[in-house]
Motif scaffolding. Structure first.
Motif, PDB file in Angstrom:
ATOM      1  N   TYR A  60      68.298  65.693 -84.436  1.00  0.00           N
ATOM      2  CA  TYR A  60      68.313  64.780 -83.291  1.00  0.00           C
ATOM      3  C   TYR A  60      68.772  65.518 -82.029  1.00  0.00           C
ATOM      4  O   TYR A  60      68.222  65.314 -80.947  1.00  0.00           O
ATOM      5  CB  TYR A  60      69.237  63.581 -83.526  1.00  0.00           C
ATOM      6  N   LEU A  65      67.183  63.866 -78.680  1.00  0.00           N
ATOM      7  CA  LEU A  65      67.153  62.414 -78.797  1.00  0.00           C
ATOM      8  C   LEU A  65      68.404  61.797 -78.174  1.00  0.00           C
ATOM      9  O   LEU A  65      68.429  60.600 -77.893  1.00  0.00           O
ATOM     10  CB  LEU A  65      67.038  61.988 -80.264  1.00  0.00           C
ATOM     11  N   ILE A  85      69.059  55.316 -83.069  1.00  0.00           N
ATOM     12  CA  ILE A  85      68.096  56.227 -83.698  1.00  0.00           C
ATOM     13  C   ILE A  85      67.954  55.879 -85.175  1.00  0.00           C
ATOM     14  O   ILE A  85      66.839  55.804 -85.702  1.00  0.00           O
ATOM     15  CB  ILE A  85      68.545  57.699 -83.524  1.00  0.00           C
ATOM     16  N   TYR A  86      69.077  55.650 -85.834  1.00  0.00           N
ATOM     17  CA  TYR A  86      69.075  55.305 -87.260  1.00  0.00           C
ATOM     18  C   TYR A  86      68.200  54.075 -87.514  1.00  0.00           C
ATOM     19  O   TYR A  86      67.421  54.038 -88.475  1.00  0.00           O
ATOM     20  CB  TYR A  86      70.515  55.067 -87.737  1.00  0.00           C
ATOM     21  N   LYS A  89      64.237  54.939 -86.439  1.00  0.00           N
ATOM     22  CA  LYS A  89      63.482  55.940 -87.189  1.00  0.00           C
ATOM     23  C   LYS A  89      62.871  55.386 -88.472  1.00  0.00           C
ATOM     24  O   LYS A  89      61.975  56.006 -89.044  1.00  0.00           O
ATOM     25  CB  LYS A  89      64.345  57.168 -87.489  1.00  0.00           C
ATOM     26  N   SER A  93      58.119  57.308 -85.360  1.00  0.00           N
ATOM     27  CA  SER A  93      58.266  58.754 -85.512  1.00  0.00           C
ATOM     28  C   SER A  93      59.433  59.222 -84.641  1.00  0.00           C
ATOM     29  O   SER A  93      59.804  58.546 -83.673  1.00  0.00           O
ATOM     30  CB  SER A  93      56.979  59.461 -85.080  1.00  0.00           C
ATOM     31  N   ILE A  94      59.967  60.368 -84.968  1.00  0.00           N
ATOM     32  CA  ILE A  94      61.069  60.923 -84.167  1.00  0.00           C
ATOM     33  C   ILE A  94      60.596  61.152 -82.729  1.00  0.00           C
ATOM     34  O   ILE A  94      61.338  60.928 -81.772  1.00  0.00           O
ATOM     35  CB  ILE A  94      61.614  62.225 -84.802  1.00  0.00           C
ATOM     36  N   VAL A  97      60.781  57.863 -80.986  1.00  0.00           N
ATOM     37  CA  VAL A  97      62.183  57.505 -80.718  1.00  0.00           C
ATOM     38  C   VAL A  97      62.672  58.271 -79.492  1.00  0.00           C
ATOM     39  O   VAL A  97      63.326  57.708 -78.607  1.00  0.00           O
ATOM     40  CB  VAL A  97      63.084  57.776 -81.949  1.00  0.00           C
ATOM     41  N   LYS A  98      62.319  59.558 -79.431  1.00  0.00           N
ATOM     42  CA  LYS A  98      62.719  60.374 -78.278  1.00  0.00           C
ATOM     43  C   LYS A  98      62.145  59.798 -76.986  1.00  0.00           C
ATOM     44  O   LYS A  98      62.853  59.667 -75.986  1.00  0.00           O
ATOM     45  CB  LYS A  98      62.259  61.817 -78.461  1.00  0.00           C
TER      46      LYS A  98
END
Length: 197
Positions: A60, A65, A85-86, A89, A93-94, A97-98
């Protein structure tokens, strides 16, 4: 088949990291992991599942992130972002999230944005949604049962459960796709801002 109200309760959907759960001092990575493990221990599918690992946190951080950590210590704001984030996700997708959190990170670091107040609003919405979810799955169970009203025999319970699984996964996909579309809209908006449109 399981009663849907009991199913909703067994999922521990109201287990969140609340601002009051976070100490008023910055934490090292091991302390962050312990806090998340303690807070979310009932939410994993299998007993050996890890809520958060050093590798996850490092990924992360490398993926930006959340804003950079100073002196290997995580602030309350970092923990609130890691908690978001938890949750995100599991469906996104990461990269998505970013994209979703990029402007929020900027607002926290450069504009003094009150992340805790925003996060508390987020938790209030989650609490409301847990109640709506519990009611919705009970309604779905009733609809499935009525749909299979004429089906009898040893396969009825299986067919009812299979229909619920199919309906729940479809609903999950609807929400995921809606969230992805909103992320795409955010990415377009940010791109337009950079290009001065």
């Amino acid at each position: 088949m399981e009663n849907m109200k009991e199913l909703a309760e067994s999922l521990h959907l109201n287990h969140y990291l609340r601002p009051d759960d976070i100490p008023d001092l910055n934490l090292y990575m091991d302390q962050v992991i312990q806090l998340f493990e303690r807070q979310f221990d009932n939410t994993t599918r299998y007993p050996d599942d890890k809520v958060l690992t050093k590798t996850m946190i490092n990924n992360y951080a490398k993926g930006k992130l959340f804003f950079p950590v100073e002196n290997k210590k995580y602030t309350k704001e970092h923990l609130l972002l890691i908690s978001m984030i938890y949750q995100m996700k599991g469906a996104l997708s990461i990269s998505d999230v970013k994209t979703a959190l990029n402007q929020l990170n900027y607002k926290v670091t450069d504009e003094g944005f009150d992340l805790q107040q925003f996060y508390e609003q987020y938790l209030q919405l989650l609490d409301d949604n847990v109640n709506k979810f519990s009611e919705a799955i009970q309604d779905q169970q009733q609809e499935v049962s009525q749909t299979l009203d004429k089906a009898e025999g040893p396969d009825r319970a299986y067919l009812e459960q299979l229909l619920l699984i199919a309906v729940f996964t479809a609903m999950s996909n609807y929400y995921r796709r809606a969230a992805e579309k909103l992320v795409d809209d955010l990415a377009t908006d940010m791109s337009n801002l950079k290009e001065g449109r």
